[in-house]
Design an enzyme around this catalytic site. Structure first.
Site, short mmCIF file in Angstrom:
data_model
loop_
_atom_site.label_atom_id
_atom_site.label_comp_id
_atom_site.label_asym_id
_atom_site.label_seq_id
_atom_site.Cartn_x
_atom_site.Cartn_y
_atom_site.Cartn_z
N ARG A 149 0.83 -1.22 0.00
CA ARG A 149 0.00 0.00 0.00
C ARG A 149 0.86 1.27 0.00
O ARG A 149 0.44 2.32 -0.46
CB ARG A 149 -0.93 0.00 1.22
CG ARG A 149 -2.04 -1.03 1.11
CD ARG A 149 -2.90 -1.08 2.34
NE ARG A 149 -2.16 -1.51 3.51
CZ ARG A 149 -2.71 -2.12 4.56
NH1 ARG A 149 -4.01 -2.35 4.58
NH2 ARG A 149 -1.99 -2.49 5.59
N HIS A 168 6.40 -24.78 14.55
CA HIS A 168 7.81 -25.15 14.37
C HIS A 168 8.16 -26.46 15.09
O HIS A 168 8.67 -27.41 14.49
CB HIS A 168 8.73 -24.05 14.90
CG HIS A 168 8.59 -22.74 14.20
ND1 HIS A 168 8.17 -22.63 12.89
CD2 HIS A 168 8.83 -21.47 14.62
CE1 HIS A 168 8.16 -21.36 12.54
NE2 HIS A 168 8.54 -20.63 13.57
#
Length: 840
Positions: free
Chosen positions: A72, A271
């Site tokens: 943006r 993880h």
């Protein structure tokens, strides 16, 4: 069989080995990589540097790839290039390389929820494809969403509506999304449904960067390409498994973001759970991504519900001081969770997942602790169990903790390690970043190291009940000090789970030394020692710079009473300073704490070379090594048998070589001679090298999915001379971006591990044993007779001239027929491999 009772028809199936790992459509079109969220931290610090490194290594060619940044922020192409330049100009990167790469990047500004910006993005991509003369339908588009998960659905909708690529000629459109994939099961399923309505599963790449780490990718190779792990990797031999993630810093200004998720969502649920899958999974049918991911899902589906008593949560003091964190936050910054896998292999083995922020160290590792040795004849249980440790970060390494004989004259044991440190073994190899591997896998269409939808669902099913209780305030985190190990209750949970910890701690804080004193005292009480009669010797195998602080901690925490003949003594290693002034300063600092009679300044020097006599080596070293290694280490218990060693009489190779001739001892030598016969015993004079070693060669791996048998079998080698060492040859993943294997070794080199310790001469040991009345290493009469019974018939035939020696060149390996005999006996020689002893 037909309905009429006909015969069974057996159709021969082609070997898995002949199947390619993956089938790719020919990809000839140009490649466009779009980084959405290009102005954010993730893109600058991870995504663009990973793309740059792939470019430097030739995996991204400037004549076929173009990179588009989308965000943006209203900036120009050059603005974006300048923002990321500093993240690329690191290490060996050359300025011209960076500049060339940056010219491949174009920036497009636009909103994430309206078509206008994405139509502009599609136009720029199409111009690039036209410029590269890419055939319609053959171009490739990769969209990397370095964005918050909340915008994934709308961004994916815009890509689907505005930026899709035709794919009928091998082209494709692929989407990479970052974790977290939701906050619980419901939100993850909602997110999966929203994206799944737009893209098929083969187009979606849910990235978990831990799956791209070098040693995580090595887990499959270690487990399934090495014979000696096969009988060890189960509940019969493994007591517990720890998967640990530690950071020595707090949330560092990210408190508001972190507070939405907490340590379980941020680290453990993704993880560490992915690592658990690779440690615990069964062998896949092949290395195809779907076969591997099938086995991971089975592990997750076998995990039992988490019990309250097997969870400890923590929050470090000061966490709520961050203005972005709510005053009454219940978010854990630390967690230890015990998972139990209900299947035949792992029933009863706790998998301990532990993660935390603001702890006393930074590391990520897998620690597999084996059970105690049954019938511990060496009474070395207190020294520690066997452990196989894989350190993921920092300083990638793997090592096997095992019990060996303490170098010296006494028959005592000590814990040491076989070590493979990547920074030392692969000094010239750059270990790629996880993001490099995973982006390359995405381009190649290999989903092996990405999370599949059913895998994601199974992971959230495990943790969602616990997370909801934390969110509702039913489960409270315990406070802990920054820089500590976390809540003390976490260590108590590990102890209850069966993990046996052996003293470790910082050299400059009381915590570790208080624990050390406690364990020493327990030992003294177990021996029923009278208070004041015990003896404590502290050997400082440390750099002199830490002597003063360590001595201070010993004085403060670990002193022994001495009124009944007990004592405390300190042994310090050289160098004692660098000059007179520094030596005096060091002496004064230690002298303020201990009397001269308590300080032992040791000065080791290298002893004489080991006696060059085969009989002494075999009687002393072979017996010692086999006794301690075989019977004091759990990991050898299931290995040392005919099921794994191809044939003890064939595969155990004992070699003694001298690179000189009889050197004036011709008359003596001619009377006795050297003999080599299958078991396999091999000895010779005037050969190409001087060495004596024991080589235990294991069988081939059954069902070798890596097709690495040509690289060599597993071998356990004990080098008796020169340069005493033992090492385990094993297959590991070749460091780098490709999934290929290479033979390497876990190494214990005595000169490095016991630097400064003199290895006694064999005669010293034997004379001392004589004084002690210990006949263990001497030959008994019936033993001598049996030995001569074996060799006398052969020796008589040689003496009579019936068996003639074959001539060989001095400095060679000996007669070529000897190598042929080894081959007939079954020994498989590895070509292209050379053991490299570590430098001191």
């Amino acid at each position: 069989m037909g309905s009429g009772g006909g015969q069974w028809i057996v159709e021969k199936r082609s070997s898995f080995r002949s199947e390619p790992l993956e089938v790719n459509v020919s990809e000839t079109g140009c490649l466009s990589i779009v980084v959405l969220g290009a102005s954010g931290d993730l893109a600058k610090k991870k995504t663009f540097p990973a793309l740059f490194n792939l470019y430097r290594q030739g995996f991204l060619q400037s004549n076929e790839v173009h990179i588009f940044g989308y965000a943006r922020t209203k900036i120009s192409d050059d603005d974006l290039r300048n923002r990321i330049r500093s993240y690329l100009e690191k290490g060996s990167a050359k300025s011209e390389e960076v500049s060339e790469f940056l010219q491949l990047i174009k920036y497009v500004s636009g909103s994430y929820d309206t078509e206008e910006g994405f139509r502009m993005l599609d136009k720029e991509i199409s111009l690039h494809e036209e410029f590269r003369n890419s055939t319609e339908g053959s171009s490739r588009r990769l969209f990397y969403l370095a964005l918050p998960p909340s915008v994934y659905p709308v961004v994916c909708r815009m890509i689907k509506l505005c930026c899709m690529n035709k794919s009928h000629l091998g082209g494709w459109t692929r989407i990479v999304v970052e974790k977290p994939f939701g906050k619980d099961l419901d939100s993850a399923e909602k997110l999966s449904n929203q994206i799944g309505e737009l893209f098929e599963e083969p187009q979606l790449y849910r990235i978990d960067h831990y799956l791209g780490k070098e040693l995580v990718q090595n887990l499959l190779v270690l487990r399934f390409a090495n014979r000696f792990f096969l009988p060890l990797w189960n509940r019969d031999n493994i007591d517990n498994v720890q998967i640990v993630f530690r950071e020595d810093f707090g949330t560092e200004g990210r408190g508001g973001y972190f507070d939405e998720y907490g340590i379980i969502r941020d680290i453990i649920q993704n993880h560490l759970l992915q690592v658990l899958c690779l440690v615990a999974m069964e062998k896949p049918v092949s290395l195809k991504p779907e076969h591997i991911r099938d086995e991971k899902v089975k592990v997750l589906q076998s995990v039992m519900p988490i019990k309250d008593e097997e969870v400890v949560l923590g929050q470090y003091n000061g966490y709520r001081d961050d203005p972005t964190v709510p005053d009454h936050s219940n978010t854990p910054t630390f967690a230890t969770v015990v998972l139990r896998i209900h299947n035949e292999r792992w029933e009863g083995v706790p998998f301990i997942l532990k993660a935390g922020k603001a702890l006393n160290s930074r590391k990520a590792e897998i620690r597999i602790q084996f059970k105690d040795v049954p019938g511990d004849i060496f009474r070395c249980k207190n020294q520690g169990r066997n452990e196989f440790v894989i350190r993921l970060q920092p300083s990638e390494a793997m090592y096997m903790k095992l019990t060996v004989k303490q170098p010296g004259l006494e028959m005592s044991t000590v814990q040491s390690e076989l070590d493979l440190s990547y920074g030392q073994r692969y000094q010239q190899v750059t270990i790629p970043e996880a993001y490099e591997r995973l982006i390359l896998d995405t381009i190649r269409g290999d989903q092996q190291h990405f999370v599949r939808r059913d895998e994601l669902r199974a992971a959230w099913e495990i943790f969602t009940p616990l997370l909801h209780r934390i969110d509702d305030g039913e489960f409270k985190p315990l406070p802990y000090q920054p820089g500590s190990r976390g809540p003390a209750e976490a260590d108590e949970l590990l102890e209850r789970a069966g993990y046996m910890k052996y003293t470790s701690g910082s050299y400059d804080t009381e915590e570790g030394f208080r624990l050390l004193d406690k364990q020493i005292s327990e030992h003294e009480e177990a021996k029923s020692s009278a208070d004041g009669s015990c003896r404590r010797l502290f050997y400082l195998a440390l750099p002199p710079s830490v002597y003063p602080v360590v001595c201070k901690m010993i004085k403060l925490c670990c002193m022994n009473k001495s009124d009944l003949g007990g004592w405390t003594r300190i042994v310090v290693e050289k160098p004692f300073g660098k000059d007179l002034e520094s030596a005096e300063k060091l002496s004064s600092q230690i002298g303020e704490l201990f009397g001269e009679h308590q300080i032992y300044r040791i000065d080791h020097y290298l002893g004489k070379e080991m006696v060059q006599n085969l009989t002494n080596i075999l009687l002393v070293l072979l017996q010692i090594l086999q006794l301690v290694l075989r019977f004091a280490n759990r990991l050898f218990v299931p290995l040392w048998n005919r099921d794994n060693i191809d044939n003890v009489q064939v595969r155990m190779k004992i070699v003694f070589r001298e690179d000189f001739g009889i050197e004036g001892r011709g008359g003596y030598f001619d009377e006795y001679g050297y003999t080599g016969v299958p078991f396999i015993l091999k000895a010779g004079k005037a050969l190409s090298s001087k060495k004596a070693d024991i080589r235990v060669q294991f069988k081939d791996v059954p069902g070798d999915i890596f097709n690495c048998e040509k690289q060599g079998r597993n071998e356990f080698v004990m080098r008796l001379q020169p340069s005493e060492a033992m090492y385990m040859k094993l297959a590991v993943k070749q460091p780098g971006l490709e999934m290929s294997t290479v033979q390497s070794e876990l190494d214990l080199s005595y000169k490095q591990r016991y630097h400064g310790v003199t290895i006694p001469d064999a005669y010293e040991r034997l004379l001392l044993d004589t004084i002690h009345g210990d006949q263990q290493h001497f030959v008994r009469r019936d033993e001598l007779k049996a030995a001569w019974d074996i060799f006398t018939p052969l020796l008589h035939r040689i003496d009579k001239g019936e068996l003639k020696p074959i001539s060989y060149q001095q400095g060679s390996r000996g007669p070529a027929e000897a190598d042929e005999l080894l081959l007939r006996a079954g020994y498989v020689r590895t070509h292209g491999y050379r053991w490299i002893p570590p430098a001191l």
